[in-house]
Scaffold this motif. Sequence first.
Motif: not given
Length: 555
Positions: A412-437
């Motif tokens: 029940e805790g799962q939520t739908p997003v723009g990517t179906p389960a099992g599909a490749p995720v979108e290549d969004v910009r992220v902040t890494a643990p060292d603070g770099t984007t």
Amino acid sequence: MDPVIIVGAGPVGLALSLALAAQGVPSVVLDEGTGKEEPRPARSVVLRADMAAMVERLGCTTLRDEGVRWIGWRGMRRRQEVRRLTLDLGLGGTEEWSEDPDAPAAPAAPLHIPQHALARGLRDAISRQKLIRLVTESRLDTIEQDKDGVVAHTRGPEGTWWRGSHLVGCDGARSTVRKLLGIRFPGRTAVERHAVAALRTELPWPGEALLHRQPPWRGAAEEITARPLPDGVWRIDWLLPPRGDLVTPDALVARIRETLAGWCEGVTPPYELIDTGVHTLHHRLARRWRVDRVLLAGDAAHLLGAVGTQGLDEGLRDVDNLAWKLAHTWHHGGSDRLLDSYQSERRTAVATRLRAADQSLPVLRGGGGLRTYLPGAGRGHDALLTDGHVGRGPLGAPPAYPHSPLAPEYTEGQTPVGTPAGAPVEDVRVTAPDGTTVRLRDRLGQGRLLVLLVAPGTGVWDRRHWRTAGVMPRLEEAVDALPVKAEVLVTEAYPGAPAHAVLLVRPDGHLVAAFSGVRPEELYAAADAARGGEATDPEPAEEVPVGSDRTADMH
């Protein structure tokens, strides 16, 4: 622990060795040849954007210098332009099509590179690696397995016995590994034949690729494809009749002159013929991809390439799928489910691609009939072919694994997003643990799960504050408790995801599950499912330097 033995030093075998080394796994690559790549510009490969990014992560530097990303794609039928894509060199694109201006956006531009340049770049990357031993002039003779590993015997100047934890056959369509295992390789022979030429000239569409169906000039092929390479070179393919005559040099030169004149207002421009060949495409699929500790990848496991599908691109997807599973098993032991999932996921994906191509061929190559006169029939055929070439639709889109054995149970805790389960995720910009984007794609291939928190506004906050605020402390505590290594990343937004959603991503970039908020128990269960459950050999593997006595000799 013994290294992984890789049989075959084509791009797939070389890429697999580098992908394993990136995750701390040593390997021995057995190369039947001399280790030198013969320059053949007419033998080039097309990589989708995600596979080109993977190869770059492995340290291959030739993609930027000797590869070309198409800035556009044109489709012509007879004398008319029927389709035009303006491809984005980043993450998407726009499309101009006179009949349908609202058609969906094109994917990121594919990369076109001579295969010898790709292989050379991979070999250069291997030369900088201490965990890879490349042995030339080594022809596989026998394979023996036991419960602890694999023994392979080779003939050649360094003919010897090699001991490995696993063995992967990347040795091409005539795979010795596959034959030694007795695995059947059914399919279709000579599905398509193409005359191919690499030549230096000027065409009216610099930087763009072209698919020309039913050209109007006399004696033309049913279909011609032109793809740019660096330094003004083009690879041109002419579709040949299934049982046509041999392509003589005179006949090929005549094709070149007629084609260039047809594209350049009746006048053949100056050209320099660099390389030629005949490319015969087969469709085959191995019955099994794993027999205990021996696995198949690339052309040893599958052959495809008709109507725009890309065989080497699929081989690199085998590498992307297999490397992290093999690395986890090597370091920590692994359940049979983990390695079995390689065959289940990849064989199903390739079989789906082959089925789509085989079903399309009678329609695309049928040679007439009433169906060709139906409204929109030609347009649909052009769209289908274009999709295969540029990387979308049933012939070209990256595969998804919705029914993977590694998929977690729905909660029940799962939520739908723009990517179906099992599909490749979108290549969004992220902040890494060292603070770099960085891009999300840059964090893949390192053998660990990625836990992505969607947190709007973090881009303008001081990282020192948001790392200790809100859900972050609870999320990091939950990630520290996972049964496998994972890295926390933060993004401002993800397509279709609500604020504070948490996405669990596999090392090869496929979505495991998405949750509405931090749910430690459900996150743990999903991570456990992604690793295939509890390892059968939980003791960590002892690292052994490549080239030691234990890697070269049979005990």
